[in-house]
Design a protein around this motif. Structure first.
Motif, PDB file in Angstrom:
ATOM      1  N   ILE A 302     -48.590   4.654  12.265  1.00 44.93           N
ATOM      2  CA  ILE A 302     -47.669   4.110  11.257  1.00 44.93           C
ATOM      3  C   ILE A 302     -47.872   4.921   9.985  1.00 44.93           C
ATOM      4  CG2 ILE A 302     -47.026   2.099   9.884  1.00 44.93           C
ATOM      5  CD1 ILE A 302     -48.313   0.369  12.125  1.00 44.93           C
ATOM      6  N   ILE A 303     -46.797   5.469   9.450  1.00 42.95           N
ATOM      7  CA  ILE A 303     -46.859   6.259   8.213  1.00 42.95           C
ATOM      8  C   ILE A 303     -46.169   5.458   7.114  1.00 42.95           C
ATOM      9  CG2 ILE A 303     -46.177   8.403   7.070  1.00 42.95           C
ATOM     10  CD1 ILE A 303     -46.020   9.673   9.896  1.00 42.95           C
ATOM     11  N   GLU A 304     -46.921   5.127   6.065  1.00 42.40           N
ATOM     12  CA  GLU A 304     -46.316   4.486   4.892  1.00 42.40           C
ATOM     13  C   GLU A 304     -46.194   5.537   3.800  1.00 42.40           C
ATOM     14  OE1 GLU A 304     -47.514  -0.183   5.484  1.00 42.40           O
ATOM     15  OE2 GLU A 304     -48.174   0.840   3.682  1.00 42.40           O
ATOM     16  N   THR A 305     -44.958   5.778   3.376  1.00 43.71           N
ATOM     17  CA  THR A 305     -44.714   6.841   2.414  1.00 43.71           C
ATOM     18  C   THR A 305     -43.724   6.385   1.356  1.00 43.71           C
ATOM     19  OG1 THR A 305     -44.114   9.185   2.208  1.00 43.71           O
ATOM     20  CG2 THR A 305     -42.801   7.880   3.720  1.00 43.71           C
ATOM     21  N   GLU A 306     -43.486   7.247   0.405  1.00 46.10           N
ATOM     22  CA  GLU A 306     -42.512   6.975  -0.654  1.00 46.10           C
ATOM     23  C   GLU A 306     -41.140   6.798  -0.011  1.00 46.10           C
ATOM     24  OE1 GLU A 306     -40.028   7.868  -2.664  1.00 46.10           O
ATOM     25  OE2 GLU A 306     -40.709   7.385  -4.700  1.00 46.10           O
ATOM     26  N   ARG A 307     -40.380   5.812  -0.488  1.00 38.18           N
ATOM     27  CA  ARG A 307     -39.126   5.434   0.171  1.00 38.18           C
ATOM     28  C   ARG A 307     -38.173   6.613   0.320  1.00 38.18           C
ATOM     29  NH1 ARG A 307     -35.295   5.565  -3.474  1.00 38.18           N
ATOM     30  NH2 ARG A 307     -35.801   5.341  -5.693  1.00 38.18           N
ATOM     31  N   ARG A 308     -38.211   7.570  -0.612  1.00 30.22           N
ATOM     32  CA  ARG A 308     -37.275   8.697  -0.572  1.00 30.22           C
ATOM     33  C   ARG A 308     -37.579   9.666   0.564  1.00 30.22           C
ATOM     34  NH1 ARG A 308     -38.121  10.798  -6.571  1.00 30.22           N
ATOM     35  NH2 ARG A 308     -40.212   9.991  -6.070  1.00 30.22           N
ATOM     36  N   LEU A 309     -38.775   9.548   1.165  1.00 26.27           N
ATOM     37  CA  LEU A 309     -39.161  10.452   2.246  1.00 26.27           C
ATOM     38  C   LEU A 309     -39.075   9.800   3.621  1.00 26.27           C
ATOM     39  CD1 LEU A 309     -42.289  12.216   0.682  1.00 26.27           C
ATOM     40  CD2 LEU A 309     -40.117  13.302   1.274  1.00 26.27           C
ATOM     41  N   VAL A 310     -38.767   8.515   3.681  1.00 24.47           N
ATOM     42  CA  VAL A 310     -38.855   7.790   4.947  1.00 24.47           C
ATOM     43  C   VAL A 310     -37.964   8.408   6.022  1.00 24.47           C
ATOM     44  CG1 VAL A 310     -38.336   5.601   6.101  1.00 24.47           C
ATOM     45  CG2 VAL A 310     -39.605   5.602   3.954  1.00 24.47           C
ATOM     46  N   SER A 311     -36.699   8.627   5.746  1.00 28.22           N
ATOM     47  CA  SER A 311     -35.792   9.138   6.776  1.00 28.22           C
ATOM     48  C   SER A 311     -36.178  10.545   7.204  1.00 28.22           C
ATOM     49  CB  SER A 311     -34.341   9.102   6.275  1.00 28.22           C
ATOM     50  OG  SER A 311     -34.196   9.861   5.075  1.00 28.22           O
ATOM     51  N   LEU A 459     -34.044  13.160  -1.786  1.00 33.59           N
ATOM     52  CA  LEU A 459     -34.972  14.108  -1.175  1.00 33.59           C
ATOM     53  C   LEU A 459     -34.465  14.638   0.159  1.00 33.59           C
ATOM     54  CD1 LEU A 459     -38.487  12.701  -2.102  1.00 33.59           C
ATOM     55  CD2 LEU A 459     -36.903  14.128  -3.409  1.00 33.59           C
ATOM     56  N   GLU A 460     -33.558  13.939   0.822  1.00 28.94           N
ATOM     57  CA  GLU A 460     -32.908  14.511   1.998  1.00 28.94           C
ATOM     58  C   GLU A 460     -32.074  15.724   1.582  1.00 28.94           C
ATOM     59  OE1 GLU A 460     -33.055  14.255   5.123  1.00 28.94           O
ATOM     60  OE2 GLU A 460     -33.503  12.215   5.803  1.00 28.94           O
ATOM     61  N   GLY A 461     -31.379  15.595   0.473  1.00 34.11           N
ATOM     62  CA  GLY A 461     -30.591  16.718  -0.025  1.00 34.11           C
ATOM     63  C   GLY A 461     -31.479  17.870  -0.469  1.00 34.11           C
ATOM     64  N   VAL A 462     -32.599  17.533  -1.125  1.00 36.40           N
ATOM     65  CA  VAL A 462     -33.537  18.565  -1.567  1.00 36.40           C
ATOM     66  C   VAL A 462     -34.092  19.317  -0.363  1.00 36.40           C
ATOM     67  CG1 VAL A 462     -35.781  18.952  -2.641  1.00 36.40           C
ATOM     68  CG2 VAL A 462     -34.163  17.355  -3.685  1.00 36.40           C
ATOM     69  N   ALA A 463     -34.462  18.584   0.684  1.00 29.27           N
ATOM     70  CA  ALA A 463     -34.996  19.225   1.885  1.00 29.27           C
ATOM     71  C   ALA A 463     -33.959  20.144   2.520  1.00 29.27           C
ATOM     72  CB  ALA A 463     -35.461  18.163   2.877  1.00 29.27           C
ATOM     73  N   ALA A 464     -32.724  19.689   2.594  1.00 24.67           N
ATOM     74  CA  ALA A 464     -31.667  20.498   3.204  1.00 24.67           C
ATOM     75  C   ALA A 464     -31.407  21.762   2.402  1.00 24.67           C
ATOM     76  CB  ALA A 464     -30.394  19.668   3.326  1.00 24.67           C
ATOM     77  N   LEU A 465     -31.332  21.637   1.081  1.00 25.88           N
ATOM     78  CA  LEU A 465     -31.075  22.806   0.240  1.00 25.88           C
ATOM     79  C   LEU A 465     -32.245  23.787   0.318  1.00 25.88           C
ATOM     80  CD1 LEU A 465     -29.268  24.232  -1.836  1.00 25.88           C
ATOM     81  CD2 LEU A 465     -30.430  22.915  -3.629  1.00 25.88           C
TER      82      LEU A 465
END
Length: 540
Positions: A302-311, A459-465
């Motif tokens: 189980i990984i608990e992380t910052e909500r912006r990184l969950v997906s 952060l999904e957008g940041v990762a994609a860019l």
């Protein structure tokens, strides 16, 4: 003994009995019960500073901050006139719970009564430093030294304040004078080690920390600093073995006690382990490089992380359960139903799985951005032309004199913008409008910014860019760690630190090229080297 005196002795005994009960309850974290005991003490003796301190701490522990502040405000308003000692002690309580405004006011009131009280001068200097007024702090400490030239504490504190500026030699001189006056103050040696670390003198830092521990073997802050120094010079196993002291001294956050459940290397076959994020996003991404190995060892992770990184994390590790951290959960007592056998902060997982440089050798999967978001980013980047795309970050949301040595200005990177055919793309998550406009106005250069992309929250957008970049240039910051975790070619300027584990690069991200920053504050050298190397890398 007169009857009246006997009555007073009995009353004092009863007060101290209730106070001791409150302390015991507070130590057992029964804060509501402790609060009631401390209130009873204060009803009998409103000037009982121990009970006032205990009550304030218990209120804060119960999330009653406003009530705690009101309690301290009433005590300050009722402070006896002309009693600088009372004001000093009450100010100390305020400072301990970080009620800095009231602490400052109380120390200033104490100094109005006793202007040469060196302890008030020193403590007030500490408060104003925390408030960001370094010059005022320096002035107060200089006054304390003028009043009491043999004050080792004043010299030591002045060294600490100067450490937060560019005045390294002056800070070093203050520490040396403090040690001459009194070599037995553990904190002075610990702070001296911090200065040595900033100056890149890591072996001297280790020696100073050993002196601190000789004086106070139980100082968790010194042990955490020593752990960091050991890792920096490449004594990896010894450093990892002391890493947990970062949580004991509350330098690593969040501190989440789970008694009896912390993973210490036990067999995880058929077991569930919950690993939680510590520190900021950069460290989270750094330590996430261990998750694939952890998943291979455990029955379930189980990984608990910052909500912006969950997906992003769930897509990368579909066999794990990824969920947002809950800040109301500080440990076992308020976690709720426990659905794991073991738990650990991410750094302690790294301490178990990365015992030496050989443990970094095997290639590991990178983060997997959303394909649809990548397509959107590529479409926009293609509209900029056919040349290479270089992502750039250059600063942080928190910059002071010390941290500024690790960062640059956008205008420093003119050579990067001069690379033939290249588009320089913004990855900096702070507001860059003013610097970008100045770059365009003064140098005719354009920082490309993707329309509609929130670089702080999406952060999904940041990762994609970032995944679409041909290369990324950045300091020690979240954008650089994102580039590393995505496996992108990265040109990283960095002050030598513990994450390098005694190497000249990054064991965590082998594709990362590191450029060491010295302590001079000048950056023209590494900026030009990066631009030259990047041009060769891109073959343009």
């Amino acid at each position: 003994m007169s009857a009246l005196k006997k009555q007073r002795v009995a009353e004092n005994d009863e007060i101290e009995k209730k106070f001791a009960q409150g302390q015991r309850l507070q130590a057992r974290e029964r804060f509501a019960d402790a609060e009631q005991r401390f209130r009873k003490v204060l009803a009998l003796d409103p000037r009982h500073l121990g009970a006032l301190a205990g009550l304030t701490q218990c209120l804060i522990a119960q999330k009653k901050q406003q009530e705690a502040i009101a309690t301290l405000d009433r005590a300050a308003a009722d402070a006896p006139a002309g009693d600088e000692v009372w004001l000093f002690e009450l100010a100390g309580i305020c400072a301990t719970v970080k009620y800095l405004h009231q602490a400052r006011t109380l120390y200033e009131r104490a100094l109005e009564i006793a202007p040469d009280m060196s302890s008030s001068l020193i403590n007030l200097a500490n408060v104003v430093e925390e408030q960001g007024d370094l010059q005022k702090s320096i002035d107060l400490l200089s006054r304390a030294i003028e009043v009491h030239p043999a004050s080792a504490r004043a010299y030591g504190n002045l060294g600490k304040v100067l450490t937060g500026t560019h005045l390294r030699d002056e800070a070093l001189a203050c520490y040396r004078r403090s040690i001459e006056l009194n070599p037995n103050i553990s904190q002075t040696w610990t702070n001296l080690a911090a200065l040595y670390e900033i100056m890149g003198l890591h072996h001297k830092a280790m020696s100073a920390l050993q002196q601190a521990l000789n004086l106070d073997a139980d100082c968790d802050a010194a042990r955490w600093n020593l752990a960091r120094s050991l890792l920096t010079v490449g004594e990896i196993e010894a450093g990892w073995d002391m890493y947990g002291f970062g949580f004991s001294c509350r330098e690593r956050k969040p501190y989440r006690p789970f008694p009896g459940l912390i993973w210490e290397g036990q067999d995880l076959t058929d077991k569930t382990i919950m690993v939680w994020r510590e520190q900021g996003l950069g460290d989270d991404l750094l330590f996430s490089t261990c998750y694939t190995d952890l998943i291979a060892r455990a029955g379930h992770v189980i990984i608990e992380t910052e909500r912006r990184l969950v997906s992003l994390y769930q897509r990368t590790w579909p066999q794990a359960t990824v969920r947002a951290e809950t800040w109301t959960s500080t440990g076992l007592e308020n976690y709720g139903p426990v659905d794991f056998d073991y738990t650990a902060p991410a750094g302690l997982v790294a301490a178990r799985l990365r015992r030496g440089l050989a443990d970094f050798a095997r290639p590991r999967p990178t983060l997997q951005p959303d394909p649809a978001r990548i397509a959107d980013c590529r479409a926009w980047l293609n509209s900029l032309g056919p040349g290479p795309k270089i992502g750039i970050s250059w600063t942080s949301s928190k910059v002071n004199d010390v941290r500024s040595l690790s960062y640059t200005k956008l205008a420093d990177w003119k050579d990067l913008f001069a690379i033939e055919g290249a588009a320089v793309v913004n990855l900096q998550y702070t507001d860059v409008s003013e610097e970008a406009e100045a770059l365009r106005r003064e140098h005719g250069l354009t920082l490309q910014r993707m329309p509609g992309l929130n670089l702080r929250d999406d952060l999904e957008g940041v990762a994609a860019l970032t995944a679409c970049m041909d290369a990324v240039v950045a300091p020690s910051s979240f954008p650089m760690m994102m580039a590393g975790a995505l496996g992108r070619p990265a040109f990283h300027y960095i002050r030598r630190n513990w994450t390098m584990l005694g190497t000249d690069g990054s064991p965590w991200f082998p594709q990362m090229r590191c450029y060491l920053i010295d302590d001079t504050g000048t950056n023209s050298g590494f900026v030009k080297r990066i631009a030259t190397d990047l041009r060769a890398f891109l073959q343009v």
